[in-house]
Design an enzyme around this catalytic site. Sequence first.
Site, PDB file in Angstrom:
ATOM      1  N   ARG A 122       0.843  -1.191   0.000  1.00  0.00           N
ATOM      2  CA  ARG A 122       0.000   0.000   0.000  1.00  0.00           C
ATOM      3  C   ARG A 122       0.883   1.248   0.000  1.00  0.00           C
ATOM      4  O   ARG A 122       2.002   1.224   0.532  1.00  0.00           O
ATOM      5  CB  ARG A 122      -0.898   0.027   1.246  1.00  0.00           C
ATOM      6  N   LYS A 133      -1.834  -2.493   8.100  1.00  0.00           N
ATOM      7  CA  LYS A 133      -2.963  -2.092   8.935  1.00  0.00           C
ATOM      8  C   LYS A 133      -2.820  -2.697  10.329  1.00  0.00           C
ATOM      9  O   LYS A 133      -2.412  -3.845  10.471  1.00  0.00           O
ATOM     10  CB  LYS A 133      -4.277  -2.547   8.294  1.00  0.00           C
ATOM     11  N   HIS A 155      -3.597   2.565  -5.591  1.00  0.00           N
ATOM     12  CA  HIS A 155      -3.844   1.126  -5.429  1.00  0.00           C
ATOM     13  C   HIS A 155      -3.768   0.354  -6.748  1.00  0.00           C
ATOM     14  O   HIS A 155      -3.784  -0.878  -6.737  1.00  0.00           O
ATOM     15  CB  HIS A 155      -5.229   0.912  -4.811  1.00  0.00           C
ATOM     16  N   ARG A 194      -0.985  -2.095  -6.965  1.00  0.00           N
ATOM     17  CA  ARG A 194      -1.248  -3.177  -5.996  1.00  0.00           C
ATOM     18  C   ARG A 194      -2.225  -4.188  -6.596  1.00  0.00           C
ATOM     19  O   ARG A 194      -2.002  -5.405  -6.527  1.00  0.00           O
ATOM     20  CB  ARG A 194      -1.814  -2.565  -4.711  1.00  0.00           C
ATOM     21  N   HIS A 240      -3.450  -9.117   3.637  1.00  0.00           N
ATOM     22  CA  HIS A 240      -4.893  -9.240   3.856  1.00  0.00           C
ATOM     23  C   HIS A 240      -5.156 -10.152   5.053  1.00  0.00           C
ATOM     24  O   HIS A 240      -4.636 -11.265   5.103  1.00  0.00           O
ATOM     25  CB  HIS A 240      -5.582  -9.852   2.632  1.00  0.00           C
ATOM     26  N   TYR A 244      -9.355 -10.786  -6.507  1.00  0.00           N
ATOM     27  CA  TYR A 244      -8.480 -10.702  -7.676  1.00  0.00           C
ATOM     28  C   TYR A 244      -8.626 -11.903  -8.597  1.00  0.00           C
ATOM     29  O   TYR A 244      -8.348 -11.806  -9.783  1.00  0.00           O
ATOM     30  CB  TYR A 244      -7.021 -10.543  -7.227  1.00  0.00           C
TER      31      TYR A 244
END
Length: 295
Positions: free
Chosen positions: A146, A170, A241, A244, A267, A276
């Site tokens: 990110r 995150k 993004h 990514r 994730h 994806y």
Amino acid sequence: METIIEEYLKFIQIEKGLSENTIGAYRRDLKKYQLYMQEQKIAHIDFIDRQTIQECLGSLIDQGASAKSIARFISTIRSFHQFALREKYAAKDPTVLIETPKYEKKLPDVLDVEEVIQLLETPDLTKNNGYRDRTILELLYATGMRVTELIQIEIDDVNLIMGFVKVFGKGNKERIIPLGDTVIEYLDTYINNVRSQLLKKTVTNVLFLNLHGRPLTRQGIWKLIKQYGLRANINKTLTPHTLRHSFATHLLENGADLRAVQEMLGHSDISTTQLYTHVSKTQIRQMYNQFHPRA
């Protein structure tokens, strides 16, 4: 209720290590919630019930809020009420029977390999900022990180000999992402030759700097990606993004293991990574329709 909101925001910042952007989104949702309750003359958190919350949600829908926004809003107030109950600011949690609406996740825009190459080759390597930008684009595509992770990378987070970069995602979760030979070459030259010329008199360990020697911002990265997209004549919506999304899709198209891609992307839920695979299936369907004689 305002005091409880502030205590909750402090809690999620300290205990969960959420980013300023995420905290800001929580704050905006809770301020809307608080304002609605004030308009209904609800003075205490324990006076909020399921019906009041549903009426609040109805008000947001009337204002044009999307299903995705409503889902996020419910998630925010549910977490807030759970905190209030746990910390004994409230005697009950009125969100227990509130259902989160389902919404269709939008498939992300993805560049094909030729478009990625076009984008990567756009910066002017004879200029310091051009070489820096090429290194940034190469790193984003090589790792799928990110932009908020990229701008926090420090010199010591990059190990060119072992071929990996350490990032904090995150919730401030650390992960290690492997680096390919191409991006290692660009990083090597940038770190050892270019960065020192950008650094000037600034003292910082942050890897990517602007022309004033200060750390690049998320907005700065957004701007340069948009500019290079225009110069490369790429007729797709480019965001920080995009590379990514392209990284993940290209790996999966070439047979990469879904769990490995999940790990590299950081994730927590594999269903996010599975999005994806849907992109790839869409492209397969388009190819089938275009080339099969009986399609």
